[in-house]
Structures are given as structure tokens and as C-alpha cells.
Design an enzyme around this catalytic site. Sequence first.
Site, PDB file in Angstrom:
ATOM      1  N   GLU A 155       1.466   4.074   2.647  1.00  0.00           N
ATOM      2  CA  GLU A 155       1.985   3.711   3.970  1.00  0.00           C
ATOM      3  C   GLU A 155       3.504   3.849   3.952  1.00  0.00           C
ATOM      4  O   GLU A 155       4.262   2.888   4.051  1.00  0.00           O
ATOM      5  CB  GLU A 155       1.504   2.292   4.314  1.00  0.00           C
ATOM      6  CG  GLU A 155      -0.025   2.273   4.450  1.00  0.00           C
ATOM      7  CD  GLU A 155      -0.656   0.892   4.334  1.00  0.00           C
ATOM      8  OE1 GLU A 155      -1.902   0.823   4.236  1.00  0.00           O
ATOM      9  OE2 GLU A 155       0.075  -0.119   4.319  1.00  0.00           O
ATOM     10  N   GLU A 200       2.009  -3.581  11.330  1.00  0.00           N
ATOM     11  CA  GLU A 200       1.290  -2.323  11.136  1.00  0.00           C
ATOM     12  C   GLU A 200       1.885  -1.258  12.054  1.00  0.00           C
ATOM     13  O   GLU A 200       2.022  -1.468  13.256  1.00  0.00           O
ATOM     14  CB  GLU A 200      -0.198  -2.498  11.473  1.00  0.00           C
ATOM     15  CG  GLU A 200      -0.937  -3.519  10.606  1.00  0.00           C
ATOM     16  CD  GLU A 200      -1.313  -2.980   9.233  1.00  0.00           C
ATOM     17  OE1 GLU A 200      -1.110  -1.769   8.976  1.00  0.00           O
ATOM     18  OE2 GLU A 200      -1.820  -3.787   8.417  1.00  0.00           O
ATOM     19  N   HIS A 249       3.369  -2.563   6.794  1.00  0.00           N
ATOM     20  CA  HIS A 249       2.265  -1.655   6.456  1.00  0.00           C
ATOM     21  C   HIS A 249       2.160  -0.513   7.468  1.00  0.00           C
ATOM     22  O   HIS A 249       2.868  -0.471   8.473  1.00  0.00           O
ATOM     23  CB  HIS A 249       0.934  -2.424   6.499  1.00  0.00           C
ATOM     24  CG  HIS A 249       0.751  -3.395   5.382  1.00  0.00           C
ATOM     25  ND1 HIS A 249      -0.122  -3.178   4.350  1.00  0.00           N
ATOM     26  CD2 HIS A 249       1.357  -4.581   5.133  1.00  0.00           C
ATOM     27  CE1 HIS A 249      -0.067  -4.198   3.510  1.00  0.00           C
ATOM     28  NE2 HIS A 249       0.819  -5.061   3.958  1.00  0.00           N
ATOM     29  N   HIS A 255       0.863  -1.179   0.000  1.00  0.00           N
ATOM     30  CA  HIS A 255       0.000   0.000   0.000  1.00  0.00           C
ATOM     31  C   HIS A 255       0.902   1.234   0.000  1.00  0.00           C
ATOM     32  O   HIS A 255       1.544   1.550   1.007  1.00  0.00           O
ATOM     33  CB  HIS A 255      -0.911  -0.016   1.238  1.00  0.00           C
ATOM     34  CG  HIS A 255      -1.828  -1.203   1.256  1.00  0.00           C
ATOM     35  ND1 HIS A 255      -2.190  -1.861   2.405  1.00  0.00           N
ATOM     36  CD2 HIS A 255      -2.456  -1.833   0.225  1.00  0.00           C
ATOM     37  CE1 HIS A 255      -3.016  -2.860   2.080  1.00  0.00           C
ATOM     38  NE2 HIS A 255      -3.182  -2.860   0.770  1.00  0.00           N
TER      39      HIS A 255
HETATM   40 ZN   LIG Z   1      -1.508  -1.565   4.312  1.00  0.00          ZN
END
Ligand SMILES: [Zn+2]
Length: 389
Positions: A175, A341, A265, A172
Amino acid sequence: MIINSQFDSGNIIVKSADTPQDIRLEIRPDNQSEFLQWFHFRVSNVAGVSLKMTIENAGDAAYVDGWPGYKARASYDRETWFMVDTSFDGQNLIIEHGCESDTVWFAYFAPFSMDRHFDLVAWAGQSPIAKNVVLGKTLDGQDLDMIVIDRQDENSVAAEKKLNCWLIARQHPGESMAEWWMEGVLNTLLDESHPITNELLEQCRFYIVPNMNPDGSYRGHLRTNAAGANLNREWANPTMENSPEVYLVRQKMHEMGVDFHMDVHGDEAIPHNFIAGYEAINGLDPDHQALFDKFEQHLATSTPEFQAEAGYPKAQPNSSDMKKCTDYTAGTFKCLAMTLEMPFKDHDNNHDPVLGWSPVRCGGLAQDCLASLLSMLPDIKAYKAKISG
Ligand SMILES: [Zn+2]
């Protein structure tokens, strides 16, 4: 006053800017998709001016929960990104800042430009233990870079016994903290005087993809590649037409094998660092799950920059989603795998009221993750021996 986003990873639409106190903006959605949240623009000729900027479509963002408690980042020198006054009224994101310099840069999070990516890859490639590999081309014609770190010396285990450790980031593209994390990984692994590096390199070979989504990064996307594909939903059936980034990396994983995998991420809403695992994969072996639990506990007890309480709700057993990277790699290769994350807000367990979660801290967490990997090597090897019979 001039507002501009015509540059690498720029994203903003100026609706009106009649006065500095009433600037009306919108975020441009990712190409061929409805995802929007990433913004990055500069405001010029504003030394001594107070700005009030309203992003009018913030309420249509991919993760509206990302706005309460969030503060936009700004920079004068494009090195230090600090938080500025930001509020959300349910639809509008309002950013206010008194400018101390002619030009101010604003972004959703400290950007990691494609130029910086090229600098990182070129620098890494100068190390005698690193090799630059271009896996292929993206839909926009950019190179998909991988860095292989493999040191063979008298202390190393035999080549065929080395563990294949995969680290990938920025599926992504918005990010950007994920590539700051990668910078920390490379700074650690290519510093052979670092206390954890020596032992890791004796036993592991690293395959590192610091940016899985160069097209989305350059285009200023939040979540998708040039064709609007969410790469973390492409792992079951990637194609060269729709998701060459995943197709090429997955192919190389099958060629080389995977014994450890981290997919890095950022999370819009949750103000903590956390990892998500593979509890959903079909027929999960409790000993396989134990690897994840032990890694998570090690990381949580070794640094105040990580915790194991807040995170995503656990998925139901036997509800595997092979479209997602971590389920795919854990399910296919029976390896310790995880999604890391990091927050756009701050890591609430360890606040920084000026910078929030920041590039420097991403790099520090990367070192902590490598130290936890080092502590897990005996367990990873034991489990590998068990499943290979
Ligand atoms: Zn992500």
C-alpha cells in the site's frame, strides 16, 4: 524484449514472453504466505511496440474485488505514473499498452522505493525541529525509522502538556500510497511557514513511522513482513521473532503515550478515501466515539478528496479486535485513532481519468488530515481531561 523485476520492490514471474502480444505473467506470493496482489516490473527494448500482458493468477489475488474497475500504473520516467488499459475476466488481469519509450515500468500503484524512504528520512532529519530515531532492526536486518517532530519555543505549551500524535504507514507494504501520504505530512510539518503547521507544533509532538514494513516493501510484498506476518494482526501479542516492527513501535507508544493516532493504508476494492474507527472496542464511551465522528465530518466537509459515506461496514459493539492497530491504540490509550484507507483505483468522488488516485493527491490529503487534527485539538484535550479525572 526483456522483462525484469530484480530490484527494490520488484515482483513478477515471467511464464512466457514469445511475442509482445502474448506475454504471460504471474505475481509471486508474499514470503511464507498466500497473499498476492502487488506487482512491479520493467519491460525494455520496446519503443513503438504494443504490449499485451496477461497476469494469469490475478484471480488468486488477496482481493479479487480489487480488479474490476482497476487500471495498472505505468511510467517512463519513474516520476509520473499514469493509468493504462486494464481488464479482468475473472481469472486473468490483462494489461495493454503502446510503448513510447525503450523502457516502461509497470506497477500495481506508484511505488515508493526504500531509496526514496532513506531520502525522506535523511531530509527530515536535517530540520532543526526533527530528530531521527532508529527503533531497532527488522528480520531482514533493516532499520526501523521513526521521525520525532517537536518544536519548543516561547509560544509552545509546556512539554508535559503537548499532545503525543502518532502517524504510522505501510504496515501493509504494497500500500505504497501510505508513504506518499507520509511525504505530504513531512512536507507540511517541516514547512514552518505553512498556515496550519505553526499552531499544530505549539500544541503537539509528532511521532512518525513512515514505513512500518521495510522488509515487505523491499521484497515486493502486498501484505506481510519477511516472516509472513500480517502486521495489522500482531498488535495484541507482537514478538521480536515474528513481528519486531509492531513490537518496537508499540513499546515506544507505551513509553511516550498516545493522544492521537492515524494508521495509513490503501484499500484494493473500494474506490474512495475513507477512515475506519474503533466502534467495536469494549465498553466504548459515547464521548470517545464522538471524537471520531467529528473528525470524519470535518475532513469530509473540508475537501473533495474525502467522504464519509462509502467504507467498511461498522463492526458490532463490544467486539473489539486488539490484534488490529486501531482497536489496540483506541482501546488501550482511549485516544482518537483511525485507519485511513486510500484507493488503488481512483477516488470516485473526484475522478482523475489520467492518473487516478496519485502520489500528489496522497500528499494533499495528508495536509487536509493535519488541518482536521488542528480543528480537533480542543476536543481531544477536553476528552483527555475528562478521562484523567
Ligand atoms: Zn492495509
